[in-house]
Design an enzyme around this catalytic site. Structure first.
Site, PDB file in Angstrom:
ATOM      1  N   GLY A  18      92.687 -37.225 -15.391  1.00 27.83           N
ATOM      2  CA  GLY A  18      91.742 -37.917 -15.225  1.00 27.83           C
ATOM      3  C   GLY A  18      91.663 -38.343 -16.440  1.00 27.83           C
ATOM      4  O   GLY A  18      90.807 -38.153 -17.134  1.00 27.83           O
TER       5      GLY A  18
ATOM      6  N   GLY B 193      89.348 -41.273 -17.970  1.00 26.19           N
ATOM      7  CA  GLY B 193      87.320 -41.061 -18.270  1.00 26.19           C
ATOM      8  C   GLY B 193      87.208 -40.223 -19.787  1.00 26.19           C
ATOM      9  O   GLY B 193      88.103 -40.737 -21.125  1.00 26.19           O
ATOM     10  N   GLN B 194      86.161 -40.088 -20.402  1.00 28.98           N
ATOM     11  CA  GLN B 194      85.049 -40.010 -21.341  1.00 28.98           C
ATOM     12  C   GLN B 194      86.402 -39.176 -22.796  1.00 28.98           C
ATOM     13  O   GLN B 194      86.435 -39.244 -23.183  1.00 28.98           O
ATOM     14  CB  GLN B 194      84.057 -39.761 -21.590  1.00 28.98           C
ATOM     15  CG  GLN B 194      83.247 -39.701 -22.405  1.00 28.98           C
ATOM     16  CD  GLN B 194      82.063 -39.139 -22.648  1.00 28.98           C
ATOM     17  OE1 GLN B 194      81.638 -37.987 -22.056  1.00 28.98           O
ATOM     18  NE2 GLN B 194      81.017 -39.207 -23.420  1.00 28.98           N
TER      19      GLN B 194
ATOM     20  N   ASP C 278      95.543 -40.991 -13.373  1.00 30.97           N
ATOM     21  CA  ASP C 278      94.025 -41.104 -13.154  1.00 30.97           C
ATOM     22  C   ASP C 278      94.909 -41.405 -11.879  1.00 30.97           C
ATOM     23  O   ASP C 278      95.222 -42.446 -11.420  1.00 30.97           O
ATOM     24  CB  ASP C 278      93.583 -41.637 -14.028  1.00 30.97           C
ATOM     25  CG  ASP C 278      91.943 -42.156 -14.186  1.00 30.97           C
ATOM     26  OD1 ASP C 278      91.231 -40.850 -14.983  1.00 30.97           O
ATOM     27  OD2 ASP C 278      90.863 -42.071 -13.292  1.00 30.97           O
ATOM     28  N   ILE C 279      92.986 -41.916 -10.995  1.00 33.68           N
ATOM     29  CA  ILE C 279      92.595 -42.106  -9.652  1.00 33.68           C
ATOM     30  C   ILE C 279      93.116 -44.050  -9.901  1.00 33.68           C
ATOM     31  O   ILE C 279      94.039 -44.653  -8.792  1.00 33.68           O
ATOM     32  CB  ILE C 279      91.484 -42.184  -8.853  1.00 33.68           C
ATOM     33  CG1 ILE C 279      92.036 -42.546  -7.518  1.00 33.68           C
ATOM     34  CG2 ILE C 279      90.607 -42.763  -9.789  1.00 33.68           C
ATOM     35  CD1 ILE C 279      91.521 -41.783  -6.668  1.00 33.68           C
TER      36      ILE C 279
ATOM     37  N   TYR D 269      77.306 -29.711  -9.261  1.00 39.36           N
ATOM     38  CA  TYR D 269      78.412 -29.989 -10.291  1.00 39.36           C
ATOM     39  C   TYR D 269      78.581 -28.683 -10.820  1.00 39.36           C
ATOM     40  O   TYR D 269      79.296 -27.673 -11.604  1.00 39.36           O
ATOM     41  CB  TYR D 269      78.465 -30.915 -11.452  1.00 39.36           C
ATOM     42  CG  TYR D 269      78.543 -30.734 -12.852  1.00 39.36           C
ATOM     43  CD1 TYR D 269      80.376 -31.338 -12.447  1.00 39.36           C
ATOM     44  CD2 TYR D 269      78.000 -30.978 -14.167  1.00 39.36           C
ATOM     45  CE1 TYR D 269      80.665 -31.575 -13.803  1.00 39.36           C
ATOM     46  CE2 TYR D 269      78.479 -30.419 -15.241  1.00 39.36           C
ATOM     47  CZ  TYR D 269      79.650 -31.199 -15.882  1.00 39.36           C
ATOM     48  OH  TYR D 269      80.672 -31.041 -16.740  1.00 39.36           O
TER      49      TYR D 269
ATOM     50  N   LYS E 160      81.210 -25.340 -11.233  1.00 38.88           N
ATOM     51  CA  LYS E 160      81.998 -25.034 -12.594  1.00 38.88           C
ATOM     52  C   LYS E 160      81.972 -23.445 -12.622  1.00 38.88           C
ATOM     53  O   LYS E 160      82.494 -22.681 -13.023  1.00 38.88           O
ATOM     54  CB  LYS E 160      81.015 -26.107 -13.843  1.00 38.88           C
ATOM     55  CG  LYS E 160      81.568 -27.381 -13.793  1.00 38.88           C
ATOM     56  CD  LYS E 160      83.094 -27.162 -14.206  1.00 38.88           C
ATOM     57  CE  LYS E 160      83.247 -28.721 -14.576  1.00 38.88           C
ATOM     58  NZ  LYS E 160      84.902 -28.936 -14.977  1.00 38.88           N
TER      59      LYS E 160
HETATM   60  C1  AKB Z   1      76.932 -33.981 -17.356  1.00 36.48           C
HETATM   61  O1  AKB Z   1      75.858 -34.662 -18.361  1.00 36.48           O
HETATM   62  O2  AKB Z   1      76.692 -33.511 -16.199  1.00 36.48           O
HETATM   63  C2  AKB Z   1      77.642 -33.999 -18.582  1.00 36.48           C
HETATM   64  C3  AKB Z   1      78.101 -32.245 -18.821  1.00 36.48           C
HETATM   65  C4  AKB Z   1      76.719 -31.331 -20.203  1.00 36.48           C
HETATM   66  O3  AKB Z   1      78.524 -31.273 -18.293  1.00 36.48           O
HETATM   67  N1  AKB Z   1      78.082 -34.710 -19.836  1.00 36.48           N
END
Ligand code: AKB
Length: 316
Positions: free
Chosen positions: A12, A15-16, A38-39, A144, A148
């Site tokens: 990845g 990415g940022q 990366d993809i 997300y 995590k």
């Molecule tokens: C998001 O906003 O999803 C990310 C994070 C805080 O993990 N920047």
């Protein structure tokens, strides 16, 4: 852990975080020892060996690790909070299955060390919002955040069961000028600089008093590398470390931008991301990171804003 014999793979990398991490790791290990994957290809990674890689393809990942004799993996590929809510099943699949592929590589001794980022998204609406401690109520409300949180537990489990040296930080919102953010709730704090410089106005998708924990990318990259270089006996948390930089709301950052661009105007039009932001902490207690491996941030709001504006001025 540092040394020229390390061979690093960033998954990845486009990415940022990835583009900045590739640059910093290249300074330490040499760009030929930092393989970016990366993809899709990215011009920002032109200085490193590049592998086109789908993080969900375990066999392809194994082949890349063997081809380059990789010793450490920084696994950054993930779907973030805002885009994850649009495509929840795929977000879960990507965020979890790709992590298992990397953890299994270490379990089977093909690699020695893993970095995997977690996020403040592991916290939820029932978490105390001020100075959120390392150990607290965690009921994340985004896919997300759920992925995590589950990932943190899996990392700790792989460490305890198989001795996998996996290290992790719960990143706050990250603000940098080199790479574009992709699908997060904290992305406004990057977009605002581009719009301020290009148009002098910004319509913010969060309300003016939405305080969130944030961090300058330079601090985040330094923290990541410091954590990975810390002696193994200093790493007492194998889920993920809380990490604090600064906290601000959209009004505070726009007031700071106005000191440089007096005519800058911000308006507010909260969308679905407001609810996500409202479920997250306002500030983070990161005493464990400070005590265990000596973390300390450099950037405050004033420094962050002046650095973003001066660096972006030439880019925009
Ligand atoms: C998001 O906003 O999803 C990310 C994070 C805080 O993990 N920047």
């Amino acid at each position: 852990m540092s040394g020229t014999h390390e061979k690093i793979l960033i998954i990845g990398a486009g990415g940022q975080i990835g583009v900045e991490l590739a640059e910093s790791l290249s300074k330490i290990y040499g760009s030929s020892n930092v393989v970016a994957s990366d993809i899709k290809e990215s011009p920002a990674l032109a200085n490193n060996p590049f592998e086109k890689l789908d993080a969900l393809d375990g066999k392809a990942l194994f082949d890349v690790v063997k081809k380059h004799q990789i010793t450490q993996v920084y696994h950054l590929a993930a779907m973030l909070s805002a885009t994850g809510e649009q495509n929840p099943m795929f977000a879960w699949k990507l965020n979890m299955e790709s992590l298992f592929h990397v953890l299994d590589l270490a379990k089977e001794k093909h690699i020695k060390q893993i970095y995997w980022p977690s996020s403040i998204a592991v916290f939820g609406p029932t978490t105390p919002t001020e100075n959120t401690p390392q150990y607290t109520v965690m009921e994340p409300s985004t896919i997300y955040g759920i992925s995590k949180q589950a990932g943190e537990r899996w990392c700790e489990w792989y460490f305890k069961k198989f001795g996998v040296d996996v290290r992790s930080i719960r990143y706050p919102g990250l603000i940098g000028w080199k790479g574009a953010p992709g699908g997060g709730t904290t992305d406004y704090a990057v977009h605002i600089f581009y719009e301020a410089l290009k148009n002098g106005t910004y319509e913010c998708f969060l309300s003016e008093n939405t305080t969130l924990p944030m961090m300058c990318m330079e601090d985040a990259i330094r923290a990541t590398i410091e954590l990975m270089h810390a002696p193994i006996d200093k790493i007492n948390i194998r889920g993920s470390y809380n990490l604090a930089g600064l906290s601000f709301d959209p009004k505070q950052i726009s007031d700071e931008i106005k000191k440089h661009i007096p005519n800058f105007k911000i308006t507010y039009k909260p969308d679905f991301r407001q609810q996500i932001a409202d479920s997250w902490p306002k500030s983070i207690d990161d005493r464990e990171a400070r005590q265990h491996w000596g973390w300390k941030e450099k950037y405050n709001l004033e420094l962050l804003v002046s650095s973003m504006l001066s660096n972006l001025k030439t880019k925009v």
